[in-house]
Design a protein around this motif. Structure first.
Motif, PDB file in Angstrom:
ATOM      1  N   LEU A 157     -22.144   2.200  34.734  1.00 57.94           N
ATOM      2  CA  LEU A 157     -21.246   1.054  34.598  1.00 57.94           C
ATOM      3  C   LEU A 157     -19.788   1.491  34.553  1.00 57.94           C
ATOM      4  N   GLY A 158     -19.525   2.608  33.882  1.00 56.23           N
ATOM      5  CA  GLY A 158     -18.153   3.122  33.846  1.00 56.23           C
ATOM      6  C   GLY A 158     -17.653   3.503  35.226  1.00 56.23           C
ATOM      7  N   ARG A 159     -18.504   4.142  36.018  1.00 63.87           N
ATOM      8  CA  ARG A 159     -18.096   4.510  37.382  1.00 63.87           C
ATOM      9  C   ARG A 159     -17.893   3.281  38.254  1.00 63.87           C
ATOM     10  N   ILE A 160     -18.714   2.250  38.038  1.00 58.71           N
ATOM     11  CA  ILE A 160     -18.553   1.015  38.813  1.00 58.71           C
ATOM     12  C   ILE A 160     -17.227   0.343  38.482  1.00 58.71           C
ATOM     13  N   ARG A 161     -16.882   0.305  37.195  1.00 59.77           N
ATOM     14  CA  ARG A 161     -15.594  -0.284  36.806  1.00 59.77           C
ATOM     15  C   ARG A 161     -14.433   0.511  37.382  1.00 59.77           C
ATOM     16  N   ASP A 162     -14.530   1.837  37.351  1.00 56.69           N
ATOM     17  CA  ASP A 162     -13.455   2.668  37.897  1.00 56.69           C
ATOM     18  C   ASP A 162     -13.321   2.460  39.401  1.00 56.69           C
ATOM     19  N   ALA A 163     -14.445   2.355  40.107  1.00 52.14           N
ATOM     20  CA  ALA A 163     -14.387   2.136  41.549  1.00 52.14           C
ATOM     21  C   ALA A 163     -13.789   0.774  41.871  1.00 52.14           C
ATOM     22  N   SER A 164     -14.127  -0.233  41.068  1.00 53.05           N
ATOM     23  CA  SER A 164     -13.551  -1.563  41.289  1.00 53.05           C
ATOM     24  C   SER A 164     -12.051  -1.560  41.027  1.00 53.05           C
ATOM     25  N   ALA A 165     -11.628  -0.856  39.970  1.00 51.50           N
ATOM     26  CA  ALA A 165     -10.193  -0.795  39.679  1.00 51.50           C
ATOM     27  C   ALA A 165      -9.432  -0.049  40.768  1.00 51.50           C
ATOM     28  N   ALA A 166     -10.046   1.004  41.341  1.00 49.16           N
ATOM     29  CA  ALA A 166      -9.390   1.747  42.420  1.00 49.16           C
ATOM     30  C   ALA A 166      -9.213   0.907  43.669  1.00 49.16           C
ATOM     31  N   ARG A 167     -10.024  -0.137  43.811  1.00 45.00           N
ATOM     32  CA  ARG A 167      -9.929  -1.032  44.969  1.00 45.00           C
ATOM     33  C   ARG A 167      -9.219  -2.339  44.604  1.00 45.00           C
ATOM     34  N   LEU A 168      -8.297  -2.252  43.646  1.00 43.60           N
ATOM     35  CA  LEU A 168      -7.504  -3.393  43.188  1.00 43.60           C
ATOM     36  C   LEU A 168      -8.382  -4.489  42.604  1.00 43.60           C
ATOM     37  N   GLY A 169      -9.484  -4.075  41.979  1.00 45.36           N
ATOM     38  CA  GLY A 169     -10.364  -5.067  41.386  1.00 45.36           C
ATOM     39  C   GLY A 169      -9.735  -5.818  40.233  1.00 45.36           C
ATOM     40  N   ARG A 170      -8.741  -5.208  39.593  1.00 44.56           N
ATOM     41  CA  ARG A 170      -8.092  -5.878  38.471  1.00 44.56           C
ATOM     42  C   ARG A 170      -7.255  -7.073  38.900  1.00 44.56           C
TER      43      ARG A 170
END
Length: 236
Positions: A157-170
């Protein structure tokens, strides 16, 4: 995430059955003495548990970080009173929930010492010896799998959140971000389950594996004495 760390502390050298009994006795004592005086004494006992395992309170607190919002939410919700279309605040109503939340926190600290000082195979062996028959073997397998794979799922889950943030998921709405993380996390969990099933079949999984030998030693007398003292405090 709390997990086993090799060491030479006093708690590391105890038999896992002794630690399980002491942990259960502490939980019983905590529920029986949820008062300011009782919790003050149990706080000292918790400090002794942490010292025996050479585990810092801060590290234990960080390990249970996902549970802390729930412990804080209970007292906050309890002080809100709704009467005839009016909302009021009653701080006195939070006393009981605060004591209950602190009680749970102490129990979590004691369980953190067990997780920090006990290998997964030893936990499985202890459970299968305490619970006889197929039920004990099933419970031992379940505990071993949870201890081994819960940290992996949390890391996923931590890696998924980091990958989403790297793709402007925030930049996405919160609801959409939660949906993305949840769906990707479920897919990853099912993938882990499939890999686990394949690994178990490849290794000829059996209900009666060769488990480590467990032996009580003289130092276990201290742990058993603590367990008996805590149970006696409840009965007396």
């Amino acid at each position: 995430m709390l997990s086993y760390h090799p060491g030479d502390s006093f708690a590391h050298r105890l038999d896992p059955r002794t630690k399980l009994l002491a942990q259960a006795a502490f939980a019983v004592a905590a529920f029986a003495h949820t008062t300011p005086r009782g919790l003050a004494v149990l706080t000292v006992v918790t400090g002794a548990f942490l010292a025996a395992g050479r585990l810092s309170p801060w590290r234990a607190l960080v390990g249970y970080l996902p549970a802390l919002p729930f412990l804080v939410a209970g007292p906050l919700v309890s002080i809100v009173e709704v009467r005839a279309w009016t909302v009021g605040i009653d701080p006195a109503a939070a006393v009981g929930p605060v004591l209950a939340s602190y009680r749970v926190l102490l129990i979590l600290f004691v369980s953190a010492v067990y997780l920090h000082t006990t290998p997964v195979r030893d936990s499985r062996a202890a459970i299968q010896r305490l619970v006889p028959g197929r039920a004990g073997r099933l419970l031992g397998v379940g505990v071993a799998l949870v201890f081994r794979f819960l940290p992996l799922l949390r890391a996923d889950l931590g890696r998924i959140r980091d990958a989403s943030a790297a793709r402007l998921g925030r930049e996405r709405p919160l609801r959409e971000r939660m949906q993305i993380v949840a769906s990707a996390g479920l897919r990853r969990a099912f993938d882990r389950a499939d890999q686990l099933a394949l690994a178990l079949r490849a290794r000829c999984f059996a209900w009666n594996p060769t488990l480590p030998a467990l032996r009580f030693a003289r130092r276990d007398v201290v742990g058993l004495f603590v367990a008996v003292a805590l149970v006696s405090a409840v009965l007396l």
